[in-house]
Design a protein around this motif. Structure first.
Motif, PDB file in Angstrom:
ATOM      1  N   ASN A  80      58.239  48.799  34.074  1.00 20.36           N
ATOM      2  CA  ASN A  80      57.653  50.129  33.913  1.00 20.36           C
ATOM      3  C   ASN A  80      57.162  50.584  35.276  1.00 20.36           C
ATOM      4  N   PRO A  81      57.790  51.603  35.893  1.00 18.96           N
ATOM      5  CA  PRO A  81      57.389  52.038  37.238  1.00 18.96           C
ATOM      6  C   PRO A  81      55.914  52.403  37.347  1.00 18.96           C
ATOM      7  N   LYS A  82      55.279  52.812  36.256  1.00 18.83           N
ATOM      8  CA  LYS A  82      53.871  53.185  36.300  1.00 18.83           C
ATOM      9  C   LYS A  82      52.967  51.983  36.550  1.00 18.83           C
ATOM     10  N   LEU A  83      53.485  50.764  36.357  1.00 23.80           N
ATOM     11  CA  LEU A  83      52.685  49.566  36.567  1.00 23.80           C
ATOM     12  C   LEU A  83      52.598  49.170  38.034  1.00 23.80           C
ATOM     13  N   ALA A  84      53.275  49.920  38.922  1.00 26.91           N
ATOM     14  CA  ALA A  84      53.225  49.585  40.349  1.00 26.91           C
ATOM     15  C   ALA A  84      51.817  49.726  40.896  1.00 26.91           C
ATOM     16  N   SER A  85      51.020  50.629  40.326  1.00 30.29           N
ATOM     17  CA  SER A  85      49.654  50.843  40.795  1.00 30.29           C
ATOM     18  C   SER A  85      48.643  49.946  40.095  1.00 30.29           C
ATOM     19  N   VAL A  86      49.084  49.137  39.152  1.00 26.80           N
ATOM     20  CA  VAL A  86      48.197  48.243  38.415  1.00 26.80           C
ATOM     21  C   VAL A  86      48.208  46.872  39.089  1.00 26.80           C
ATOM     22  N   LYS A  87      47.022  46.336  39.353  1.00 26.80           N
ATOM     23  CA  LYS A  87      46.935  45.034  39.997  1.00 26.80           C
ATOM     24  C   LYS A  87      47.453  43.933  39.077  1.00 26.80           C
ATOM     25  N   PRO A  88      48.070  42.890  39.663  1.00 33.74           N
ATOM     26  CA  PRO A  88      48.487  41.747  38.826  1.00 33.74           C
ATOM     27  C   PRO A  88      47.281  41.022  38.259  1.00 33.74           C
ATOM     28  N   MET A  89      47.503  40.255  37.220  1.00 31.54           N
ATOM     29  CA  MET A  89      46.423  39.484  36.603  1.00 31.54           C
ATOM     30  C   MET A  89      45.985  38.364  37.543  1.00 31.54           C
ATOM     31  N   LEU A  90      44.675  38.165  37.671  1.00 32.97           N
ATOM     32  CA  LEU A  90      44.133  37.133  38.549  1.00 32.97           C
ATOM     33  C   LEU A  90      44.063  35.806  37.802  1.00 32.97           C
ATOM     34  N   ILE A  91      44.674  34.773  38.381  1.00 32.35           N
ATOM     35  CA  ILE A  91      44.648  33.440  37.772  1.00 32.35           C
ATOM     36  C   ILE A  91      43.291  32.802  38.037  1.00 32.35           C
ATOM     37  N   PRO A  92      42.594  32.329  37.024  1.00 36.72           N
ATOM     38  CA  PRO A  92      41.263  31.741  37.229  1.00 36.72           C
ATOM     39  C   PRO A  92      41.334  30.481  38.080  1.00 36.72           C
ATOM     40  N   HIS A  93      40.223  30.193  38.741  1.00 40.00           N
ATOM     41  CA  HIS A  93      40.101  28.955  39.495  1.00 40.00           C
ATOM     42  C   HIS A  93      39.988  27.786  38.520  1.00 40.00           C
ATOM     43  N   HIS A  94      40.549  26.647  38.886  1.00 36.60           N
ATOM     44  CA  HIS A  94      40.590  25.521  37.963  1.00 36.60           C
ATOM     45  C   HIS A  94      39.217  24.928  37.682  1.00 36.60           C
ATOM     46  N   LYS A  95      38.223  25.251  38.504  1.00 37.59           N
ATOM     47  CA  LYS A  95      36.874  24.777  38.252  1.00 37.59           C
ATOM     48  C   LYS A  95      36.059  25.760  37.420  1.00 37.59           C
ATOM     49  N   GLY A  96      36.687  26.804  36.932  1.00 40.99           N
ATOM     50  CA  GLY A  96      36.025  27.695  36.010  1.00 40.99           C
ATOM     51  C   GLY A  96      35.269  28.829  36.648  1.00 40.99           C
ATOM     52  N   ARG A  97      35.423  29.068  37.937  1.00 44.09           N
ATOM     53  CA  ARG A  97      34.741  30.173  38.596  1.00 44.09           C
ATOM     54  C   ARG A  97      35.614  30.663  39.742  1.00 44.09           C
ATOM     55  N   LYS A  98      35.266  31.810  40.280  1.00 45.24           N
ATOM     56  CA  LYS A  98      36.042  32.343  41.386  1.00 45.24           C
ATOM     57  C   LYS A  98      35.704  31.594  42.669  1.00 45.24           C
ATOM     58  N   ARG A  99      36.601  31.727  43.644  1.00 44.38           N
ATOM     59  CA  ARG A  99      36.341  31.095  44.928  1.00 44.38           C
ATOM     60  C   ARG A  99      35.134  31.749  45.596  1.00 44.38           C
ATOM     61  N   ILE A 100      34.529  31.037  46.531  1.00 45.77           N
ATOM     62  CA  ILE A 100      33.247  31.446  47.089  1.00 45.77           C
ATOM     63  C   ILE A 100      33.331  32.809  47.770  1.00 45.77           C
ATOM     64  N   HIS A 101      34.422  33.086  48.516  1.00 39.69           N
ATOM     65  CA  HIS A 101      34.468  34.352  49.239  1.00 39.69           C
ATOM     66  C   HIS A 101      34.646  35.529  48.298  1.00 39.69           C
ATOM     67  N   LEU A 102      35.342  35.304  47.162  1.00 40.51           N
ATOM     68  CA  LEU A 102      35.481  36.371  46.181  1.00 40.51           C
ATOM     69  C   LEU A 102      34.159  36.615  45.467  1.00 40.51           C
ATOM     70  N   GLU A 103      33.447  35.526  45.175  1.00 38.10           N
ATOM     71  CA  GLU A 103      32.118  35.681  44.573  1.00 38.10           C
ATOM     72  C   GLU A 103      31.182  36.422  45.524  1.00 38.10           C
ATOM     73  N   LEU A 104      31.242  36.057  46.805  1.00 35.03           N
ATOM     74  CA  LEU A 104      30.380  36.689  47.791  1.00 35.03           C
ATOM     75  C   LEU A 104      30.716  38.166  47.937  1.00 35.03           C
ATOM     76  N   LYS A 105      32.003  38.479  47.904  1.00 38.30           N
ATOM     77  CA  LYS A 105      32.424  39.872  48.014  1.00 38.30           C
ATOM     78  C   LYS A 105      31.908  40.687  46.846  1.00 38.30           C
ATOM     79  N   GLU A 106      32.049  40.145  45.636  1.00 32.09           N
ATOM     80  CA  GLU A 106      31.561  40.853  44.468  1.00 32.09           C
ATOM     81  C   GLU A 106      30.044  40.974  44.491  1.00 32.09           C
ATOM     82  N   THR A 107      29.371  39.909  44.958  1.00 31.32           N
ATOM     83  CA  THR A 107      27.908  39.938  45.005  1.00 31.32           C
ATOM     84  C   THR A 107      27.415  40.994  45.980  1.00 31.32           C
ATOM     85  N   LEU A 108      28.034  41.052  47.167  1.00 29.26           N
ATOM     86  CA  LEU A 108      27.640  42.056  48.141  1.00 29.26           C
ATOM     87  C   LEU A 108      27.913  43.457  47.633  1.00 29.26           C
TER      88      LEU A 108
END
Length: 642
Positions: free
Chosen positions: A451-479
């Motif tokens: 579906n060409p309209k899905l080009a602007s939709v981000k792909p699904m993010l695969i979770p980290h195997h330890k059950g949380r996001k990586r530290i820099h992504l957490e820090l980015k969201e926190t900031l």
């Protein structure tokens, strides 16, 4: 380990004050080992699992005829001929591996690992050891054929002295090597219990270009071994309760190799390439001929047929062989391909014939599951020297196709197809997952072709195997969360101050200009917050039936070190999937979800993990930081600030 410490202390004390106690002689327990050569000059010996060694020992002491003394080991992937002392792979070609029934071990001067003595030497050492027990006389010196000398000081203190070193031309005697500890038996060795017999699911993995699969120059058989063993560890940690109940056992992963057949003497392609290859930069040109040209070979109808036939026939052969060796297997089969291997599987599955039953069900549901016309357009027409490719039909129905670092999207586009369409599906495969690293230069998306309209939709993010996001992504969201919170406080403060001044008659009423500025600030805040923090809203556009209405594109989380240098990390990111625990756990979850087996809600994990590039001495590099989450610390500071 106690005996080793006693021996070390004995050596440190100069062989004095060793207490000899009365002990009862116990025959040594043998354990089976196999040899693994790291290079031409270095080799190590690894123990079979406790389960496999027990099976080998039972067959060794039995009175069965010699032809029957062949024992399946390593989950059934290898057979051990006890009489010949060799271990051979079952599902693929490989050199015989030497095995040994071991009981006595020593350390060489160049290795930190224990090496087993040959069986006849170990047997003689055991005789001398028993004699010391029976006669109650120790400090027995035994000279070996290698001129090493072993001294039996006591039942738990045994040392090895290297041969004497002669004087040099200056009549000086070099410092003699320090005596080393000798171990009797495998007590204290770290030996795995062994794999379970029951297989829940069978996964075939097809490699990409070249004869090696990663930057360590490992073959597909070696990287699949890593993938299998790590997946088993993840299964035991994330599905612990299911493993204890017996609803989750193990995932069998088997490699499919096509490179050797393409570059074999039968095709003669290497010989022809050698005759036209320039002499300059020989190493680079050999790498190009062996690796990069595989992409061009696949675009050639002649060699494409060789590759497709090899993969299809190998899949059928290994599936039938697996069923023969595992007659109680009732699970399903999935396919996984890396890089060009994913494209090969995609093309193969695209040309499978739909079962008649499924075709009738699709017709009743008003769905099309025969994309033959679209697929045939992708591969061009016959004639004018273009050969039609014959695609082997699989003898099984795959449950899912996992594509890792896949160029499928690019090849489909280059073949002249603008869109697959929402009704596109693989005729004989229910699910399709396109897994890629964000910096992988070879990977392409699939959803926008559906579906060409899905080009602007981000792909699904695969979770980290330890059950949380990586530290820099957490820090980015926190900031982002902190910035949004501070911005809102500024807006509220401005409104409050303006209202106070208005009540005092200092400023006019809340005007449209300030209202517009406030609205713009609030809209920017909401947009920034939703972009970085809030979960993605439900899709309003259709993703088609390729993955039964589910998302198709899934992206891994990059590590902080990869974030600093995207271009340097690009090469490594294309081969990261073989050791990516996030990828393995994602595949495990998708496979076991079809069996209605769910992972545990709580898993053993560290508070936070920073992954660093692999070094030469470890399989996976990771540094664990046991600190409270950064997000909670910053949020507490913000909430406590007025």
């Amino acid at each position: 380990m106690d005996n080793e410490l006693k021996a070390e202390n004995f050596l440190l004390n100069g062989g004095q004050n060793e207490e000899v106690t009365n002990q009862t002689y116990q025959p040594v327990k043998h354990h089976w080992f196999f040899k693994r050569s790291l290079d031409e000059s270095k080799e190590i010996w690894l123990p079979f699992s406790k389960k496999d060694s027990a099976a080998l020992e039972e067959a060794y002491v039995s009175e069965k005829p010699t032809p029957e003394k062949i024992v399946a080991t390593d989950g059934g992937r290898f057979d051990v001929n006890i009489e010949l002392r060799i271990k051979t792979p079952v599902y693929w070609k490989g050199e015989p591996i030497e095995v040994r029934r071991c009981s006595w071990f020593y350390k060489s001067s160049t290795s930190a690992k224990y090496l087993p003595y040959q069986e006849h030497i170990a047997a003689n050492l055991e005789i001398e050891y028993k004699s010391c027990f029976d006669n109650k006389k120790w400090h027995k010196r035994i000279e070996l054929p290698s001129r090493d000398t072993i001294v039996l000081h006591s039942h738990d203190v045994i040392v090895l002295f290297p041969p004497s070193i002669p004087t040099d031309d200056w009549n000086q005697t070099p410092t003699q090597e320090r005596p080393r500890v000798v171990r009797r038996g495998v007590e204290g060795f770290d030996i795995e219990e062994g794999e379970l017999e029951k297989v829940d699911h069978l996964l075939f993995m097809v490699h990409g270009i070249g004869s090696v699969c990663d930057l360590k120059f490992r073959t597909v058989y070696e990287v699949v071994d890593v993938f299998r063993s790590t997946s088993l560890q993840l299964l035991r940690s994330h599905y612990q309760s299911s493993c204890e109940k017996g609803t989750a056992n193990r995932l069998e992963v088997l490699p499919i190799s096509w490179h050797d057949e393409l570059h074999s003497e039968d095709t003669g392609v290497d010989k022809r390439l050698k005759s036209i290859t320039l002499d300059s930069m020989s190493t680079l040109r050999e790498f190009t001929n062996d690796t990069l040209l595989d992409i061009l070979f696949y675009t050639s109808p002649l060699y494409c047929q060789k590759i497709i036939s090899t993969v299809g026939n190998e899949l059928n052969r290994l599936f039938e062989l697996f069923k023969k060796r595992n007659p109680s297997f009732k699970g399903r089969v999935s396919l996984c391909g890396h890089s060009l291997g994913s494209l090969i599987l995609f093309d193969l599955l695209s040309h499978q014939q739909s079962p008649e039953k499924d075709s009738k069900e699709a017709c009743n549901a008003g769905q099309s599951i025969k994309p033959d016309r679209r697929i045939s357009h992708m591969y061009g027409a016959t004639g004018a020297g273009i050969t039609r490719i014959h695609y082997p039909q699989l003898t099984f129905q795959p449950k899912a196709l996992f594509a890792m670092g896949s160029p499928i999207g690019m090849f489909v586009t280059v073949r002249g197809l603008d869109s697959l369409g929402e009704d596109f599906a693989l005729p004989n495969c229910e699910s399709f997952f396109n897994i890629f690293h964000p910096y992988d230069p070879v990977a392409y998306r699939i959803e926008s072709l559906i579906n060409p309209k899905l080009a602007s939709v981000k792909p699904m993010l695969i979770p980290h195997h330890k059950g949380r996001k990586r530290i820099h992504l957490e820090l980015k969201e926190t900031l982002s969360r902190v910035g949004a919170d501070l911005k809102q406080r500024v807006v509220d403060s401005v409104k409050h101050t303006w209202n106070s001044l208005f009540q005092m008659g200092v400023v006019p009423a809340y005007g449209p200009a300030l209202e517009e500025d406030t609205r713009v600030i609030e809209e920017e805040e909401v947009e920034e917050t939703s972009k970085n923090i809030e979960p993605e809203p439900p899709l309003t556009e259709s993703v088609g039936i390729l993955n039964k209405g589910r998302r198709v594109d899934y992206v891994l989380q990059e590590s902080p070190f990869e974030l600093f240098s995207e271009y340097i990390s690009s090469l490594r990111s294309h081969v990261c999937y073989w050791e990516s625990e996030d990828t393995m756990l994602f595949i495990l979850k998708e496979i076991y979800s079809t069996m209605e087996v769910k992972p545990d809600s709580q898993i053993p994990q560290a508070t936070m993990t920073i992954e660093r590039p692999l070094d030469a001495g470890s399989r996976r590099g990771s540094a664990v930081i046991t600190t409270p989450p950064v997000s909670s610390q910053i949020e507490q500071n913000v909430n406590g600030t007025t």
